[in-house]
Design an enzyme around this catalytic site. Structure first.
Site, PDB file in Angstrom:
ATOM      1  N   SER A 145      60.262  35.851 -53.406  1.00  0.00           N
ATOM      2  CA  SER A 145      61.287  35.458 -52.447  1.00  0.00           C
ATOM      3  C   SER A 145      62.320  36.570 -52.325  1.00  0.00           C
ATOM      4  O   SER A 145      62.615  37.277 -53.301  1.00  0.00           O
ATOM      5  CB  SER A 145      61.983  34.171 -52.912  1.00  0.00           C
ATOM      6  OG  SER A 145      63.133  33.898 -52.138  1.00  0.00           O
ATOM      7  N   TYR A 159      65.845  28.861 -59.118  1.00  0.00           N
ATOM      8  CA  TYR A 159      64.748  29.352 -58.274  1.00  0.00           C
ATOM      9  C   TYR A 159      64.816  30.875 -58.168  1.00  0.00           C
ATOM     10  O   TYR A 159      63.808  31.571 -58.337  1.00  0.00           O
ATOM     11  CB  TYR A 159      64.846  28.705 -56.894  1.00  0.00           C
ATOM     12  CG  TYR A 159      63.833  29.207 -55.899  1.00  0.00           C
ATOM     13  CD1 TYR A 159      62.534  28.721 -55.895  1.00  0.00           C
ATOM     14  CD2 TYR A 159      64.178  30.164 -54.942  1.00  0.00           C
ATOM     15  CE1 TYR A 159      61.600  29.172 -54.969  1.00  0.00           C
ATOM     16  CE2 TYR A 159      63.256  30.622 -54.013  1.00  0.00           C
ATOM     17  CZ  TYR A 159      61.971  30.125 -54.036  1.00  0.00           C
ATOM     18  OH  TYR A 159      61.047  30.577 -53.121  1.00  0.00           O
ATOM     19  N   LYS A 163      62.021  33.691 -59.469  1.00  0.00           N
ATOM     20  CA  LYS A 163      61.399  34.680 -58.595  1.00  0.00           C
ATOM     21  C   LYS A 163      61.714  36.109 -59.041  1.00  0.00           C
ATOM     22  O   LYS A 163      60.893  37.021 -58.874  1.00  0.00           O
ATOM     23  CB  LYS A 163      61.838  34.447 -57.149  1.00  0.00           C
ATOM     24  CG  LYS A 163      61.334  33.132 -56.562  1.00  0.00           C
ATOM     25  CD  LYS A 163      59.818  33.030 -56.594  1.00  0.00           C
ATOM     26  CE  LYS A 163      59.314  31.793 -55.873  1.00  0.00           C
ATOM     27  NZ  LYS A 163      57.825  31.719 -55.836  1.00  0.00           N
TER      28      LYS A 163
END
Length: 261
Positions: A145, A159, A163
């Site tokens: 991402s 998150y 990533k």
């Protein structure tokens, strides 16, 4: 330039969004595909679309699996090898997010689950696939991402951490597994997926987000799938360890001068 004819590809998180678009494109390029996701009905629907697009009418292998469970990760790999007896492409696309802020009740449970699916499952599946991919001189594409490259302390912090870890794993494995296996990462920005469609007013939100991007658009899953297919093919034979961003210019936005008009 992109030729995936008769290549075997294992794509996780492939019942919707980027994963579904990637398997559909892979199928149209002649690949044999294994689709892995928790949602069986969505998997079956996308599998039928893949078969219709395949020039060889290959029917994808569909595996329902939950990557919070180590045994499901192992089963997904074993069933792929049992069906095809080889593996050329591994796309680690399965991922989850949660938005509990640091210190909120239950935030560590969310953190553990995010790290398990977004990092641990990728590590385990890569370990399992290494021998087969080395034999075929294959490729691994990790779907990360753009959020791994910019800090947001108030939203999706776990998150982003997961990533960022995935990016480092990509670069580490690129060096470790060369020269027989290429390992690259695709880092999308905002993409039209089920996450956006589930918002109260998805059209208004997507229009607003598009205005914030230098290219004035939100990516379609197919945009990211095209990049994944390139990295899976011999057209990218000189690339490994690359963190490839496709984000409509998200990372070059000046947060103090966002133009939405």
């Amino acid at each position: 330039m992109i030729n995936l004819d008769n290549k075997v590809a294992l794509v996780t998180g492939s019942s919707d969004g980027i994963g579904a678009a990637a398997t559909s494109l892979f199928s149209s390029l002649g690949a044999k595909v294994t689709k892995v996701r928790r949602n069986q009905s969505k998997l079956d629907k996308v599998a039928a679309e893949c078969q219709s697009k395949s020039p060889h009418h290959y029917k994808p292998l569909v595996i329902k699996a939950d990557f919070t469970r180590d045994e499901d990760v192992v089963r997904a790999f074993n069933e792929t090898i049992s069906a095809y007896n080889r593996l050329d492409i591994l796309v680690n696309n399965a991922g989850i997010a949660a938005n509990k802020e640091f210190g909120d009740p239950g935030y560590l449970e969310d953190y553990d689950q995010i790290m398990h699916v977004n990092v641990r499952a990728v590590v385990r599946l890569t370990e399992l696939a290494t021998s087969s991919l080395a034999e075929s001189k294959g490729a691994i594409i990790n779907v990360s991402s753009a959020g791994s490259l910019i800090a947001n302390p108030n939203a999706f912090w776990a998150y982003g951490m997961s990533k960022a870890a995935l990016d480092m794993f990509t670069k580490s494995m690129a060096g470790k597994l060369a020269p027989n296996i290429r390992v690259n990462s695709v880092n999308p920005g905002i993409v039209r997926t089920s996450f956006l469609r589930a918002t109260p007013d998805p059209t208004a939100i997507q229009d607003y987000l598009a205005k914030m991007q230098p290219l004035k658009r939100v990516a379609d899953p197919e945009d990211i799938a095209q990049l994944i297919s390139f990295l899976a093919s011999d057209a990218s034979r000189n690339m490994t360890g690359s963190i490839v961003v496709s984000d409509s210019g998200y990372l070059v936005v000046d947060p103090y001068n966002i133009k939405t008009e």
